[in-house]
Design a protein around this motif. Structure first.
Motif, PDB file in Angstrom:
ATOM      1  N   MET A 253       0.820  -1.228   0.000  1.00  0.00           N
ATOM      2  CA  MET A 253       0.000   0.000   0.000  1.00  0.00           C
ATOM      3  C   MET A 253       0.846   1.268   0.000  1.00  0.00           C
ATOM      4  O   MET A 253       0.550   2.219  -0.724  1.00  0.00           O
ATOM      5  CB  MET A 253      -0.952  -0.018   1.193  1.00  0.00           C
ATOM      6  CG  MET A 253      -2.049  -1.053   1.002  1.00  0.00           C
ATOM      7  SD  MET A 253      -3.290  -1.054   2.295  1.00  0.00           S
ATOM      8  CE  MET A 253      -2.492  -2.011   3.569  1.00  0.00           C
ATOM      9  N   LEU A 254       1.899   1.258   0.793  1.00  0.00           N
ATOM     10  CA  LEU A 254       2.724   2.482   0.841  1.00  0.00           C
ATOM     11  C   LEU A 254       3.556   2.614  -0.433  1.00  0.00           C
ATOM     12  O   LEU A 254       3.727   3.715  -0.965  1.00  0.00           O
ATOM     13  CB  LEU A 254       3.601   2.481   2.094  1.00  0.00           C
ATOM     14  CG  LEU A 254       2.774   2.528   3.394  1.00  0.00           C
ATOM     15  CD1 LEU A 254       3.637   2.290   4.621  1.00  0.00           C
ATOM     16  CD2 LEU A 254       2.012   3.852   3.533  1.00  0.00           C
ATOM     17  N   ASP A 255       4.036   1.495  -0.942  1.00  0.00           N
ATOM     18  CA  ASP A 255       4.874   1.558  -2.154  1.00  0.00           C
ATOM     19  C   ASP A 255       4.059   1.930  -3.391  1.00  0.00           C
ATOM     20  O   ASP A 255       4.544   2.660  -4.262  1.00  0.00           O
ATOM     21  CB  ASP A 255       5.575   0.209  -2.400  1.00  0.00           C
ATOM     22  CG  ASP A 255       6.677  -0.053  -1.377  1.00  0.00           C
ATOM     23  OD1 ASP A 255       7.024   0.877  -0.623  1.00  0.00           O
ATOM     24  OD2 ASP A 255       7.181  -1.189  -1.329  1.00  0.00           O
ATOM     25  N   ILE A 256       2.844   1.413  -3.490  1.00  0.00           N
ATOM     26  CA  ILE A 256       2.028   1.694  -4.692  1.00  0.00           C
ATOM     27  C   ILE A 256       1.314   3.037  -4.549  1.00  0.00           C
ATOM     28  O   ILE A 256       1.455   3.931  -5.384  1.00  0.00           O
ATOM     29  CB  ILE A 256       0.998   0.559  -4.931  1.00  0.00           C
ATOM     30  CG1 ILE A 256       1.696  -0.784  -5.171  1.00  0.00           C
ATOM     31  CG2 ILE A 256       0.077   0.913  -6.103  1.00  0.00           C
ATOM     32  CD1 ILE A 256       0.796  -2.001  -5.105  1.00  0.00           C
ATOM     33  N   ASN A 257       0.540   3.174  -3.465  1.00  0.00           N
ATOM     34  CA  ASN A 257      -0.364   4.336  -3.362  1.00  0.00           C
ATOM     35  C   ASN A 257       0.389   5.642  -3.133  1.00  0.00           C
ATOM     36  O   ASN A 257      -0.085   6.703  -3.535  1.00  0.00           O
ATOM     37  CB  ASN A 257      -1.362   4.140  -2.207  1.00  0.00           C
ATOM     38  CG  ASN A 257      -2.196   2.873  -2.356  1.00  0.00           C
ATOM     39  OD1 ASN A 257      -2.082   2.161  -3.349  1.00  0.00           O
ATOM     40  ND2 ASN A 257      -3.022   2.577  -1.376  1.00  0.00           N
ATOM     41  N   VAL A 258       1.531   5.558  -2.460  1.00  0.00           N
ATOM     42  CA  VAL A 258       2.266   6.792  -2.133  1.00  0.00           C
ATOM     43  C   VAL A 258       3.520   6.924  -2.996  1.00  0.00           C
ATOM     44  O   VAL A 258       3.654   7.869  -3.790  1.00  0.00           O
ATOM     45  CB  VAL A 258       2.655   6.823  -0.637  1.00  0.00           C
ATOM     46  CG1 VAL A 258       3.307   8.167  -0.297  1.00  0.00           C
ATOM     47  CG2 VAL A 258       1.429   6.594   0.251  1.00  0.00           C
ATOM     48  N   LYS A 259       4.430   5.948  -2.889  1.00  0.00           N
ATOM     49  CA  LYS A 259       5.696   6.103  -3.617  1.00  0.00           C
ATOM     50  C   LYS A 259       5.483   5.979  -5.129  1.00  0.00           C
ATOM     51  O   LYS A 259       6.103   6.705  -5.916  1.00  0.00           O
ATOM     52  CB  LYS A 259       6.729   5.098  -3.099  1.00  0.00           C
ATOM     53  CG  LYS A 259       7.182   5.470  -1.681  1.00  0.00           C
ATOM     54  CD  LYS A 259       7.929   4.354  -0.986  1.00  0.00           C
ATOM     55  CE  LYS A 259       9.276   4.086  -1.586  1.00  0.00           C
ATOM     56  NZ  LYS A 259       9.936   2.926  -0.896  1.00  0.00           N
ATOM     57  N   GLY A 260       4.585   5.109  -5.534  1.00  0.00           N
ATOM     58  CA  GLY A 260       4.298   4.959  -6.974  1.00  0.00           C
ATOM     59  C   GLY A 260       3.770   6.259  -7.556  1.00  0.00           C
ATOM     60  O   GLY A 260       4.180   6.687  -8.642  1.00  0.00           O
ATOM     61  N   LEU A 261       2.863   6.882  -6.812  1.00  0.00           N
ATOM     62  CA  LEU A 261       2.309   8.179  -7.267  1.00  0.00           C
ATOM     63  C   LEU A 261       3.442   9.204  -7.409  1.00  0.00           C
ATOM     64  O   LEU A 261       3.505   9.973  -8.371  1.00  0.00           O
ATOM     65  CB  LEU A 261       1.252   8.630  -6.250  1.00  0.00           C
ATOM     66  CG  LEU A 261       0.565   9.975  -6.463  1.00  0.00           C
ATOM     67  CD1 LEU A 261      -0.876   9.927  -5.920  1.00  0.00           C
ATOM     68  CD2 LEU A 261       1.302  11.112  -5.793  1.00  0.00           C
ATOM     69  N   LEU A 262       4.367   9.166  -6.441  1.00  0.00           N
ATOM     70  CA  LEU A 262       5.496  10.121  -6.497  1.00  0.00           C
ATOM     71  C   LEU A 262       6.420   9.821  -7.677  1.00  0.00           C
ATOM     72  O   LEU A 262       6.885  10.742  -8.362  1.00  0.00           O
ATOM     73  CB  LEU A 262       6.287  10.071  -5.186  1.00  0.00           C
ATOM     74  CG  LEU A 262       5.601  10.748  -4.001  1.00  0.00           C
ATOM     75  CD1 LEU A 262       6.324  10.415  -2.699  1.00  0.00           C
ATOM     76  CD2 LEU A 262       5.549  12.265  -4.209  1.00  0.00           C
ATOM     77  N   TYR A 263       6.700   8.547  -7.911  1.00  0.00           N
ATOM     78  CA  TYR A 263       7.620   8.197  -9.010  1.00  0.00           C
ATOM     79  C   TYR A 263       7.063   8.675 -10.353  1.00  0.00           C
ATOM     80  O   TYR A 263       7.787   9.233 -11.176  1.00  0.00           O
ATOM     81  CB  TYR A 263       7.845   6.682  -9.089  1.00  0.00           C
ATOM     82  CG  TYR A 263       8.564   6.056  -7.915  1.00  0.00           C
ATOM     83  CD1 TYR A 263       9.372   6.810  -7.055  1.00  0.00           C
ATOM     84  CD2 TYR A 263       8.447   4.689  -7.658  1.00  0.00           C
ATOM     85  CE1 TYR A 263      10.022   6.217  -5.981  1.00  0.00           C
ATOM     86  CE2 TYR A 263       9.110   4.094  -6.592  1.00  0.00           C
ATOM     87  CZ  TYR A 263       9.887   4.858  -5.756  1.00  0.00           C
ATOM     88  OH  TYR A 263      10.532   4.269  -4.710  1.00  0.00           O
ATOM     89  N   VAL A 264       5.761   8.436 -10.562  1.00  0.00           N
ATOM     90  CA  VAL A 264       5.161   8.845 -11.846  1.00  0.00           C
ATOM     91  C   VAL A 264       5.172  10.367 -11.943  1.00  0.00           C
ATOM     92  O   VAL A 264       5.561  10.944 -12.974  1.00  0.00           O
ATOM     93  CB  VAL A 264       3.722   8.278 -11.984  1.00  0.00           C
ATOM     94  CG1 VAL A 264       3.047   8.830 -13.235  1.00  0.00           C
ATOM     95  CG2 VAL A 264       3.743   6.745 -12.019  1.00  0.00           C
ATOM     96  N   THR A 265       4.780  11.024 -10.868  1.00  0.00           N
ATOM     97  CA  THR A 265       4.730  12.494 -10.879  1.00  0.00           C
ATOM     98  C   THR A 265       6.113  13.071 -11.156  1.00  0.00           C
ATOM     99  O   THR A 265       6.265  14.025 -11.934  1.00  0.00           O
ATOM    100  CB  THR A 265       4.181  12.998  -9.521  1.00  0.00           C
ATOM    101  OG1 THR A 265       2.923  12.364  -9.287  1.00  0.00           O
ATOM    102  CG2 THR A 265       4.019  14.510  -9.506  1.00  0.00           C
ATOM    103  N   HIS A 266       7.129  12.498 -10.527  1.00  0.00           N
ATOM    104  CA  HIS A 266       8.505  12.972 -10.695  1.00  0.00           C
ATOM    105  C   HIS A 266       8.927  12.969 -12.159  1.00  0.00           C
ATOM    106  O   HIS A 266       9.649  13.857 -12.619  1.00  0.00           O
ATOM    107  CB  HIS A 266       9.439  12.079  -9.863  1.00  0.00           C
ATOM    108  CG  HIS A 266      10.870  12.514  -9.872  1.00  0.00           C
ATOM    109  ND1 HIS A 266      11.802  11.993 -10.754  1.00  0.00           N
ATOM    110  CD2 HIS A 266      11.530  13.418  -9.134  1.00  0.00           C
ATOM    111  CE1 HIS A 266      12.969  12.563 -10.544  1.00  0.00           C
ATOM    112  NE2 HIS A 266      12.841  13.436  -9.569  1.00  0.00           N
ATOM    113  N   GLU A 267       8.467  11.953 -12.904  1.00  0.00           N
ATOM    114  CA  GLU A 267       8.858  11.852 -14.324  1.00  0.00           C
ATOM    115  C   GLU A 267       8.028  12.758 -15.225  1.00  0.00           C
ATOM    116  O   GLU A 267       8.536  13.251 -16.234  1.00  0.00           O
ATOM    117  CB  GLU A 267       8.742  10.396 -14.798  1.00  0.00           C
ATOM    118  CG  GLU A 267       9.721   9.464 -14.130  1.00  0.00           C
ATOM    119  CD  GLU A 267      11.147  10.018 -14.132  1.00  0.00           C
ATOM    120  OE1 GLU A 267      11.647  10.391 -15.209  1.00  0.00           O
ATOM    121  OE2 GLU A 267      11.755  10.090 -13.043  1.00  0.00           O
ATOM    122  N   VAL A 268       6.771  12.963 -14.862  1.00  0.00           N
ATOM    123  CA  VAL A 268       5.891  13.758 -15.733  1.00  0.00           C
ATOM    124  C   VAL A 268       6.109  15.258 -15.507  1.00  0.00           C
ATOM    125  O   VAL A 268       5.993  16.060 -16.447  1.00  0.00           O
ATOM    126  CB  VAL A 268       4.405  13.351 -15.518  1.00  0.00           C
ATOM    127  CG1 VAL A 268       3.461  14.295 -16.261  1.00  0.00           C
ATOM    128  CG2 VAL A 268       4.184  11.906 -15.971  1.00  0.00           C
TER     129      VAL A 268
END
Ligand code: NDP
Ligand code: 8X3
Length: 249
Positions: free
Chosen positions: A105-120
């Motif tokens: 949950m923390l890796d997908i919902n929080v860190k995953g959101l951050l990783y995608v945002t960081h690239e876009v």
């Protein structure tokens, strides 16, 4: 002018419905998720605009980087990012929680959101234009029994949405947060690890929200004029009053 929307978690539920609604609004769609066959089906279903599919796990930061940094030139001008990928994994008192579920949950919902945002973000900042819509939850507004880590992940999405809005306003980027209540998707089946009966019981006796209801709200938000930003929305089922109170027949 071409408008491009990237939707994460487009293989199911809210993300899939959002990709379909935004395509009808004329957005060219970048659809992402892990299940490649579902992405392919979605691509076949959308006839009106071009669709690019990208299969990656949002937990894998190298895969996220690789997918977005190597976008073909004509797909780089992303105007709308819908950070939707996410799920609950398990539902139990904190003392009985599973470390693997917490990581998910923390890796997908929080860190995953951050990783995608960081690239876009660099692609949006370059153009001083863009709109990020984060999918939070009523679980990010109210903690409920046994919701502990899922709620924490959605409180984090709430905090990040507010923080992004503060930082990105100077870059011409709008940030909105959509917080759904009970939506009948694959969400509860994932939460209860394939137990369809338990998943169905979540929506028993009420008429829950459909994924399309949330997609319509997202489409409304991103199609407002430049001088309008709908910062936050809480969308409940008609029979729902809070995270724990619903009128069940
Ligand atoms: P679904 O289970 O139907 O869809 C979840 C989507 O997230 C799928 O497309 C899935 O794709 C994607 N996803 C999950 N894990 C990953 C991962 N590791 N990497 C990439 N993609 C991933 O659920 P919903 O549509 O209901 O959920 C969408 C969002 O809405 C979530 O953030 C959820 O927390 C939120 N939400 C849902 C509510 C509800 O009642 N349903 C209420 C409030 C918020 P794939 O498996 O192919 O990777
Ligand atoms: C999903 C809605 O109420 O199950 O975020 O947490 S709830």
């Amino acid at each position: 002018m071409t408008k491009i929307a990237l939707v994460t978690g487009a293989t199911s539920g809210i993300g899939r419905a959002t990709a379909l609604v935004l395509a009808r609004q004329g957005y060219h769609i970048i659809a992402t998720g892990r299940r490649t066959e579902r992405l392919e089906e979605l691509k076949q279903e959308i006839k009106e605009v071009p669709v690019l599919t990208l299969a990656f796990d949002v937990r894998d930061k190298e895969a996220v980087q690789q997918a977005i940094r190597t976008l073909p030139e004509e797909w780089k001008q992303i105007e709308v990012l819908v950070n939707n990928a996410g799920n609950a994994h398990g539902m139990s008192p904190i003392q009985e929680g599973s470390l693997d579920d917490w990581d998910a949950m923390l890796d997908i919902n929080v860190k995953g959101l951050l990783y995608v945002t960081h690239e876009v973000l660099p692609l949006m900042i370059e153009r001083k234009k863009g709109h990020i819509v984060n999918i939070g939850s009523i679980a990010g507004k109210e903690v409920y029994p046994n919701g502990n880590v899922y709620c924490a992940s959605k409180y984090a999405v709430d905090a990040l949405s507010k923080a992004m809005r503060l930082d990105l306003v100077h870059e011409g980027i709008k940030v909105s947060e959509v917080n759904p209540g009970l939506v009948q998707t694959e969400f509860s089946e994932v939460r209860f690890k394939g137990d369809k009966e338990r998943a169905a019981s979540v929506y028993k006796g009420i008429d829950p929200l459909r994924a399309e209801d949330i997609a319509d709200v997202i489409a409304f938000i991103v199609t407002r004029p430049a001088h309008v930003n709908i910062a936050e929305v809480l969308v409940l089922a008609g029979a729902q009053a809070s995270a724990t109170i619903a009128s069940r027949k």
